[in-house]
Enzyme design. Sequence first.
Site, PDB file in Angstrom:
ATOM      1  N   GLU A 114      -6.866   6.073  20.995  1.00 60.58           N
ATOM      2  CA  GLU A 114      -8.104   6.779  21.314  1.00 60.58           C
ATOM      3  C   GLU A 114      -9.215   6.210  20.444  1.00 60.58           C
ATOM      4  O   GLU A 114      -9.022   5.976  19.248  1.00 60.58           O
ATOM      5  CB  GLU A 114      -7.983   8.283  21.045  1.00 60.58           C
ATOM      6  CG  GLU A 114      -9.285   9.032  21.355  1.00 60.58           C
ATOM      7  CD  GLU A 114      -9.270  10.487  20.927  1.00 60.58           C
ATOM      8  OE1 GLU A 114      -8.732  11.304  21.686  1.00 60.58           O
ATOM      9  OE2 GLU A 114      -9.803  10.800  19.838  1.00 60.58           O
ATOM     10  N   ARG A 165     -11.431  20.524  29.485  1.00 62.17           N
ATOM     11  CA  ARG A 165     -12.477  21.540  29.615  1.00 62.17           C
ATOM     12  C   ARG A 165     -13.631  21.214  28.672  1.00 62.17           C
ATOM     13  O   ARG A 165     -14.791  21.274  29.039  1.00 62.17           O
ATOM     14  CB  ARG A 165     -11.922  22.941  29.289  1.00 62.17           C
ATOM     15  CG  ARG A 165     -12.939  24.045  29.587  1.00 62.17           C
ATOM     16  CD  ARG A 165     -12.591  25.340  28.902  1.00 62.17           C
ATOM     17  NE  ARG A 165     -12.699  25.221  27.454  1.00 62.17           N
ATOM     18  CZ  ARG A 165     -12.426  26.212  26.603  1.00 62.17           C
ATOM     19  NH1 ARG A 165     -11.998  27.372  27.064  1.00 62.17           N
ATOM     20  NH2 ARG A 165     -12.548  26.041  25.308  1.00 62.17           N
TER      21      ARG A 165
END
Length: 284
Positions: free
Chosen positions: A15, A105
Amino acid sequence: MTMNNSDTKCAISFEVFPPKKDGEFEAAFEVMDELAKLSPEFISVTYGAGGSQSKKTIEIASYIQNTLHIDALAHMTCVGCRKEALLEVCNALKEANIKKVLALRGDRPKDMTDEQFFSRDFAHASDMITFLKSNTDLQIAGACYPEKHYECFSMETDLNNLKIKQDAGAEFLITQLFFDNDYFYSFQEKARKKGITIPIHAGIMPITSAKQLGTTVSLSGSSIPKAFADLIATYGDKPEEMRKAGIDYAIRQIKDLQVNNVDGIHIYTMNKPKMAAEIVAAVR
């Protein structure tokens, strides 16, 4: 979606985060160049709160996908996003040849009113996954939490929500960071019993400074096992020794996960290619 790497026991991925300022792109591209030399299965690119960074996310992801020829996984958050705006981002991804996203989200933006929050188009990441599956050709990953999501009432509820993500179309999962592999194994076993069959990639963040730990834990809700607390107590005020001890701890975590046939390892690199290289050299 194939997630196997021929020279490792499991897929290793990274990441990264996009630069905060436009003038920092050159340095960010250099980081990506160094990480690419480690042949990760894919590189995920984080997304700014409320979508403020979406263009930067796409620019970095496009460089990874089209210049470095490594699969880019663009983070996509939906908490402050209308359907029309989400489709615009999807079109930009398509134009950049990016085919994979991590559907999240996301955290509520600080300037978002209650009215906006409660009338949002997507209450949960699973709602966005359903929408993306109906309107795009994107391959979609989801997030999961070995120690359950901090807002969730129980692990059982969290697993039910995760099953909804899978049924909506998530093709693999990446976990929040954790420091105790037993939490991961327990979570994985419960997920499989719940009928969650898609690959689960274990998220590992090497902690290389005591300060980083405080920030990380407050954001992730991860618990600190005694062995790790002892490590911080011993090396926390010795920067070089702390860096080495933190990397060694992450290496031990990864090796144990590999022995136990984890589907994949996702390393939260904090844009530190030297650290990533040390870890990859030790675990491949």
